[in-house]
Design a protein around this motif. Structure first.
Motif: not given
Length: 139
Positions: A63-66, A121-123, A133-139
């Motif tokens: 879970g490191v930038w999964a 990215a969404y969660t 947490g994630p590297l990317f984000t999706i809204d």
């Protein structure tokens, strides 16, 4: 949900980490097979793909930038399916069937990797049992 996702991450990455181990410890044999499939610079490609599998697998597992790890796994799987398991080139029916199975396995795992990318990215930071947490984000 966090525990189920962790169990899923463990089960999902087992294949990739085992494959990374094989790429990095049985490089000569695996590079020979890659060369037989027409892969140029087969030894560096085998080592590079082993490192890609290791980085992606550990990223998803820990879970490191999964999300990035899932993207790395997809980046391995798609070319592997196309280059290593080109079933449409096989003339022998049994070989064609075996390569088709590997091709479909790789494309299905690529799809799962892309879904994991979107999921992580969404969660965002809401998902527990990860180191970052994630590297990317999706809204």
């Amino acid at each position: 949900m966090d525990v189920l996702v962790l169990i899923g991450r463990i089960l999902f990455t087992t294949l990739f980490l085992a494959s990374a181990f094989n790429h990095l410890t049985q490089t000569k044999a695996m590079a020979g097979y890659a060369a037989s499939r027409g892969i140029p610079a087969a030894t560096p490609a085998t080592i590079g793909s082993g490192l890609l599998l290791l980085a992606g697998g550990l990223s998803v597992l820990l879970g490191v930038w999964a999300d990035l790890g899932a993207l790395l796994l997809a980046a391995f799987l798609v070319p592997t399916a196309l280059l290593m398991h080109a079933f449409w080139k096989e003339e022998d029916a049994q070989a064609r069937q075996g390569e088709m199975l590997h091709f479909l396995k790789d494309t299905a795992l690529a799809g799962a990797s892309l879904m994991l990318l979107a999921f992580f990215a969404y969660t965002g930071d809401e998902l527990g049992l990860t180191l970052t947490g994630p590297l990317f984000t999706i809204d």
